[in-house]
Write an enzyme that holds these catalytic residues in place. Sequence first.
Site, PDB file in Angstrom:
ATOM      1  N   CYS A   1       0.691  -1.218  -0.132  1.00  0.00           N
ATOM      2  CA  CYS A   1      -0.142  -0.069  -0.028  1.00  0.00           C
ATOM      3  C   CYS A   1       1.023   1.359   0.142  1.00  0.00           C
ATOM      4  CB  CYS A   1      -1.066  -0.089   1.082  1.00  0.00           C
ATOM      5  SG  CYS A   1      -2.319   0.646   0.975  1.00  0.00           S
TER       6      CYS A   1
ATOM      7  N   HIS B   1      -3.619  -5.040   1.733  1.00  0.00           N
ATOM      8  CA  HIS B   1      -2.693  -5.517   2.948  1.00  0.00           C
ATOM      9  C   HIS B   1      -2.817  -6.775   3.184  1.00  0.00           C
ATOM     10  CE1 HIS B   1      -2.367  -1.413   4.648  1.00  0.00           C
ATOM     11  NE2 HIS B   1      -3.050  -1.046   3.763  1.00  0.00           N
TER      12      HIS B   1
ATOM     13  N   GLU C   1      -0.967  -8.527   5.299  1.00  0.00           N
ATOM     14  CA  GLU C   1      -0.449  -8.544   6.660  1.00  0.00           C
ATOM     15  C   GLU C   1      -1.748  -8.422   7.469  1.00  0.00           C
ATOM     16  OE1 GLU C   1      -0.231  -6.042   4.910  1.00  0.00           O
ATOM     17  OE2 GLU C   1      -0.778  -4.241   6.024  1.00  0.00           O
TER      18      GLU C   1
HETATM   19  N1  GLN Z   1      -3.609   6.622   1.082  1.00  0.00           N
HETATM   20  C1  GLN Z   1      -2.351   6.134   1.756  1.00  0.00           C
HETATM   21  C2  GLN Z   1      -1.119   6.843   1.112  1.00  0.00           C
HETATM   22  O1  GLN Z   1      -1.489   7.509  -0.149  1.00  0.00           O
HETATM   23  C3  GLN Z   1      -2.216   4.549   1.633  1.00  0.00           C
HETATM   24  C4  GLN Z   1      -2.991   3.716   2.393  1.00  0.00           C
HETATM   25  C5  GLN Z   1      -2.552   2.505   2.938  1.00  0.00           C
HETATM   26  O2  GLN Z   1      -1.141   2.358   3.079  1.00  0.00           O
HETATM   27  N2  GLN Z   1      -3.417   2.061   3.519  1.00  0.00           N
HETATM   28  O3  GLN Z   1       0.082   6.861   1.565  1.00  0.00           O
END
Ligand code: GLN
Length: 193
Positions: free
Chosen positions: A79, A168, A170
């Site tokens: 992410c 995610h 994890e």
């Molecule tokens: N929206 C976050 C970003 O732009 C990422 C979201 C996340 O890691 N769950 O960094």
Amino acid sequence: MRVGILALQGAFAEHAAVLEKLGAEHFEIRQRKDLEAPFDGLILPGGESTVMKKLLHDLGLLEPLAEKIQEGLPVFGTCAGLILLAKEIEGGSPCFGVMDIAVKRNAYGRQLGSFYVRESFHGIGMVPMTFIRGPYIASAGKDVEVLAEVDGNIVAARQGNLLVTAFHPELSEDLSIHRYFLQIIERRACQNA
Ligand code: GLN
């Protein structure tokens, strides 16, 4: 094998719990001195990429980590971690800028910011995918292997020793993607031996 988990912000403890279950030695990276002992892999967790980028810079971690990544250190970015590795960020500037992907942040809009699906992951099969205001990969270079797509958008990919997921792993009970990452580390260790 020793895996460092960037622990400045975000979902680092959850990654540590998965590595614990898999019996992989791990440690938290919070400051420069944490990089003194050698390690074989790095996890960049989810969280807020803009905050992590600032902290990486302020704590003097950006350069030494970038150097290790350039040397081929296996990295798993989830992410926000995916965003940190990307060469191109729509409307933003790159952090490590090492993976040949262009990403769109907060790509699913407000309504669908967080959702859960089961989708196919290349070489593994069906895996649970939890998205939390995640990005997607809008385009990928020729050296990038697409590993998973959701609704036609790329959500997991690999380029050499760099592995990224927009979701995610994890946060689920499924350990398969972390296992896949540990295999990347093992393979590199064999090559270097
Ligand atoms: N929206 C976050 C970003 O732009 C990422 C979201 C996340 O890691 N769950 O960094």
